[in-house]
Motif scaffolding. Structure first.
Motif, short mmCIF file in Angstrom:
data_model
loop_
_atom_site.label_atom_id
_atom_site.label_comp_id
_atom_site.label_asym_id
_atom_site.label_seq_id
_atom_site.Cartn_x
_atom_site.Cartn_y
_atom_site.Cartn_z
N GLN A 246 0.81 -1.22 0.00
CA GLN A 246 0.00 0.00 0.00
C GLN A 246 0.84 1.27 0.00
OE1 GLN A 246 -2.67 -0.32 3.34
NE2 GLN A 246 -3.66 -2.16 2.54
N GLU A 247 2.06 1.21 0.54
CA GLU A 247 2.88 2.40 0.68
C GLU A 247 4.20 2.32 -0.08
OE1 GLU A 247 3.25 3.76 4.78
OE2 GLU A 247 1.46 2.61 5.32
N TRP A 248 4.94 1.21 0.14
CA TRP A 248 6.29 1.15 -0.41
C TRP A 248 6.31 1.01 -1.93
CZ3 TRP A 248 9.59 -2.17 -3.05
CH2 TRP A 248 10.95 -1.81 -3.02
N PHE A 249 5.58 0.07 -2.48
CA PHE A 249 5.56 -0.10 -3.92
C PHE A 249 5.12 1.18 -4.64
CE2 PHE A 249 5.69 -4.89 -3.71
CZ PHE A 249 6.74 -5.04 -4.60
N PRO A 250 3.98 1.79 -4.25
CA PRO A 250 3.58 3.03 -4.93
C PRO A 250 4.61 4.15 -4.80
CG PRO A 250 1.73 2.12 -3.72
CD PRO A 250 2.94 1.33 -3.31
N ALA A 251 5.30 4.22 -3.67
CA ALA A 251 6.24 5.31 -3.44
C ALA A 251 7.53 5.15 -4.23
CB ALA A 251 6.56 5.44 -1.95
N THR A 252 7.93 3.91 -4.51
CA THR A 252 9.25 3.67 -5.11
C THR A 252 9.21 3.39 -6.60
OG1 THR A 252 9.15 1.29 -4.63
CG2 THR A 252 10.11 2.74 -2.94
N GLY A 253 8.08 2.92 -7.12
CA GLY A 253 8.02 2.60 -8.54
C GLY A 253 8.52 1.22 -8.89
N TYR A 254 8.95 0.45 -7.89
CA TYR A 254 9.35 -0.94 -8.15
C TYR A 254 8.12 -1.79 -8.45
CZ TYR A 254 14.20 -0.40 -6.55
OH TYR A 254 15.52 -0.04 -6.42
N GLU A 255 8.34 -2.91 -9.13
CA GLU A 255 7.30 -3.90 -9.34
C GLU A 255 7.77 -5.25 -8.82
OE1 GLU A 255 5.63 -4.27 -13.20
OE2 GLU A 255 4.81 -2.24 -13.22
N HIS A 256 6.80 -6.12 -8.62
CA HIS A 256 7.09 -7.47 -8.16
C HIS A 256 7.79 -8.23 -9.28
CE1 HIS A 256 6.52 -11.35 -6.25
NE2 HIS A 256 5.99 -10.75 -5.19
N ALA A 257 8.78 -9.05 -8.93
CA ALA A 257 9.61 -9.71 -9.94
C ALA A 257 9.15 -11.13 -10.27
CB ALA A 257 11.06 -9.76 -9.48
N HIS A 258 7.94 -11.49 -9.90
CA HIS A 258 7.36 -12.80 -10.27
C HIS A 258 8.10 -13.97 -9.65
CE1 HIS A 258 5.27 -11.17 -14.14
NE2 HIS A 258 5.55 -10.20 -13.30
N ALA A 259 8.80 -13.77 -8.57
CA ALA A 259 9.49 -14.84 -7.86
C ALA A 259 8.82 -15.02 -6.49
CB ALA A 259 10.97 -14.50 -7.70
N PRO A 260 9.15 -16.10 -5.77
CA PRO A 260 8.55 -16.30 -4.45
C PRO A 260 8.85 -15.16 -3.49
CG PRO A 260 9.56 -18.33 -5.23
CD PRO A 260 9.97 -17.24 -6.19
N GLU A 261 7.94 -14.95 -2.55
CA GLU A 261 8.15 -14.01 -1.45
C GLU A 261 8.57 -14.81 -0.23
OE1 GLU A 261 4.41 -12.09 -1.02
OE2 GLU A 261 4.41 -11.27 -3.05
N LEU A 262 9.46 -14.25 0.56
CA LEU A 262 9.99 -14.96 1.73
C LEU A 262 9.62 -14.25 3.02
CD1 LEU A 262 13.67 -15.66 0.59
CD2 LEU A 262 11.65 -17.07 0.18
#
Length: 288
Positions: A246-262
């Motif tokens: 909700q906060e970090w992704f919108p603020a930074t412009g990064y996207e998820h890299a389609h790999a597992p989350e840990l």
């Protein structure tokens, strides 16, 4: 904010094509995002999956049409993507509590699921510390369940999975078999357009031999954003995941890299107010 416009563009696309069969790829493209990232972002922002949103909205529009016109149930069912009156009636009853044939009855109560509109909500009063780490590929092994994001069922399933695994000795067995000092909760197997995914309780696997009773997966080489959760589980880590999307992704412009989350759990009292664990999210810059 650009991400806000992109999410709204995707919602607009869904609303304009409620009477058509559209794919998650088409929806994500309208929002200038990858299917995987859009699906995860949408769920974390709204609490429902893309598929569930489309189902609820279609059934809302179908109820309005049945209540306000002379349209036949079969015609409305086909219009909103149902292959048979039976499948339509089952879905309709699940949302509205009545069969579609009763939608025109006087005084009947119908449910309306409103169109989502994204608005700017000023947050971020609490800083988010993170690290960017490049990590080579490695293997993990553990026990696995399949769960669904629909109606937040995954949070209940995963919490129960951990509790049951502690009680029946599975967690202790994983630690013993792998010699693990830290445990992983691994989210993987999310397929664009589907609401299910796999969740593993496991540890790092050194070597190629998989201990009996465990499942092995490979975690690909990735660039990770690493965050620390502080507080008792599961509340602290669930709250952190919400803030990341909700906060970090919108603020930074990064996207998820389609790999597992840990989720990385260290030894300690998981009910303590100062218990610390980590979330590793695979990331990529859209223009990278």
């Amino acid at each position: 904010m650009e991400w806000l416009k992109q999410m709204q563009a995707a919602i607009d696309y869904m609303e304009e094509h409620m009477e058509e069969r559209i794919t998650i790829e088409e929806i994500a493209r309208a929002g200038c995002s990858s299917p995987f990232h859009f699906q995860r972002m949408f769920y974390m922002l709204t609490g429902v999956t893309v598929g569930e949103y489309m189902r609820r909205r279609r059934l809302t529009l179908a109820a309005q049409e049945l209540a306000g016109s002379a349209s036949k149930v079969l015609d409305v069912a086909l219009k909103y993507g149902y292959d048979s009156p039976e499948s339509f009636a089952k879905a309709f009853r699940k949302l509205h509590g009545i069969p579609p044939s009763q939608a025109r009855a006087e005084g009947v109560k119908l449910k309306a699921y409103p169109r989502i509109t994204f608005q700017i909500l000023l947050k971020g009063d609490k800083e988010m510390d993170y690290q960017i780490i490049d990590k080579p590929a490695f293997k993990a092994a553990g026990i696995v369940i399949e769960t669904t994001m629909e109606d937040g069922q995954n949070k209940k399933d995963i919490t129960k999975f951990w509790a049951d695994s502690q009680l029946n000795g599975d967690v202790a067995r994983i630690i013993s078999l792998l010699g693990a000092e830290e445990l992983y909760g691994i989210i993987y197997g999310i397929v664009p357009g589907q609401d299910t995914f796999n969740y593993m309780i496991g540890g790092r696997l050194d070597g190629d031999e998989v201990p009996e009773g465990l499942t092995a997966i490979e975690i690909p080489a990735s660039r990770w954003a690493v965050f620390t959760a502080v507080g008792p589980l599961p509340g602290s880590i669930q709250s952190l995941f919400n803030r990341i999307f909700q906060e970090w992704f919108p603020a930074t412009g990064y996207e998820h890299a389609h790999a597992p989350e840990l989720e990385v759990y260290f030894p300690g009292d998981i009910h303590s107010e100062d218990y610390r664990c980590e979330v590793w999210v695979p990331i990529v810059k859209p223009d990278a």
